[in-house]
Every structure is written in structure tokens, then in C-alpha cells.
Scaffold this motif. Structure first.
Motif: not given
Length: 202
Positions: A29-34
Motif C-alpha cells: 500500500g505504499f505507492a512509492t518510498l519517500g
């Protein structure tokens, strides 16, 4: 939803462990990692990397108004997010394949794709078993309650493939598949296609 990591590709300490985290993040559920590279210099992980040469990955939910304050009480803990981050770490651990693992990070996207496809293939099969052999008309149906009130792949939505695209689905035969990195039929390596039944057999 926000989840940060360091070291990112902007730092020379960027490594295969972080790449595994990036590859599997969308599955939880984390589209991208910042980026939280601003915390790299003061992270506990840095000494392991700098002094022992151990690849590290620091996952961080970021600061907030209650961070390090007496108001940061237990009722504000996001238990679902903790579970998903834990599953992300377990996926990363599952991706470790021996001493050569950091030279084999190129395999991580296909491993994630195989995991996603196997789960969706199983969910499609379970749906058919409970619906007189009928496959779902659309793939999104497996994340929605059916006429029996059953949900077959959770309710957080369908995963995206490792390159941020929707997985392909053909209702005739309940076929779920991915066309690989290039999005075209055929190909080799990360461009190669993969189907749900193939992934489940692994």
C-alpha cells in the motif's frame, strides 16, 4: 500513504536491501518510498554501514506534531500501518537469497510480480469455487465482497506491478498476467511475461 527510507539512490550507501524495499513497497500500500536521507547522518544504521560495510535500510514514518512529545500517546498508533510495514520487511527478508543477494537485486521485481500474481490467481480460483465456477468479470471484484459476502484478496485494493502498472486480466479462463517491464508480449529477463498459474507453481 507516507513511508520514507534512507539511504536512497542519492547517497553512495544506496544498496540492494533498499532496492528490495522499493520493489515490494506498493504490495503493502505504499505507492512509492519517500526519502529521509536528511536523517542518514544521525541514524543508528550509519555506523553498521560505515564501520562494518553492512548494507542497511532505515524505514521511517516521518515526524509529526506529536513526535517526541508527551502527547504522542498509544491511542495514536496506526496498527494497520505497523502490520503493513512489518509485512514489507518480511517480503524483503524473503527476497534475500544467500551471500550473493546484493548482486541479485535485479531479480526482486520478478519475485514481487510472482508473489502478486500467485496471490491473485489463488483469489480468482477461490472466487470461482464459491460462485459456481464463474470467474470474476473484472479483477477488482476479488477485493470487493461478492454475493456471499466474501472478499478474496483483502480490501486495500489491487497491487500494481513492479513498474507501477495494473496487472492484466482476462475474464475468460480467469487469466491474470503481467507483460513485464516493457509492457509488451514476450521478452527476456525483466521484460518477460508471467502468468498467475505459472507464478503460483513456483
Amino acid at each position: 500513504e507516507k513511508l520514507l527510507v534512507t539511504p536512497t539512490a542519492a547517497l553512495e550507501q544506496y544498496n540492494g536491501l533498499v532496492q528490495l524495499a522499493e520493489s515490494f513497497a506498493a504490495s503493502e500500500g505504499f505507492a512509492t518510498l519517500g526519502s529521509c536521507d536528511e536523517y542518514w547522518e544521525r541514524s543508528d544504521h550509519k555506523s553498521f554501514s560505515a564501520n562494518l560495510g553492512i548494507p542497511v535500510a532505515f524505514l521511517f514514518a516521518d515526524v509529526h506534531e506529536d513526535y517526541h512529545q508527551p502527547t504522542d500517546t498509544a491511542d495514536k498508533i496506526d496498527c494497520d500501518k505497523i502490520r503493513r510495514v512489518t509485512r514489507l520487511v518480511l517480503r524483503m527478508l524473503d527476497g534475500l537469497q544467500g551471500p550473493e543477494l546484493f548482486a541479485r537485486v535485479d531479480q526482486a521485481p520478478r519475485e514481487r510480480m510472482a508473489s502478486d500474481l500467485a496471490a491473485m490467481h489463488a483469489a480468482i480460483g477461490a472466487f470461482a469455487d464459491n460462485n459456481r465456477g464463474h470467474f470474476p468479470e473484472e479483477l477488482r471484484v476479488i477485493v470487493m465482497p461478492d454475493v456471499n459476502g466474501m472478499t478474496y484478496l483483502g480490501t486495500r485494493g489491487l497491487p500494481l506491478d513492479p513498474w507501477g502498472r495494473e496487472y492484466r486480466y482476462e475474464a475468460a479462463g480467469g487469466r491474470v498476467f503481467c507483460l513485464g517491464r516493457d509492457g509488451k508480449p514476450g521478452g527476456e529477463g525483466e521484460d518477460a511475461d508471467m502468468e498467475g498459474f505459472e507464478a503460483r507453481g513456483r
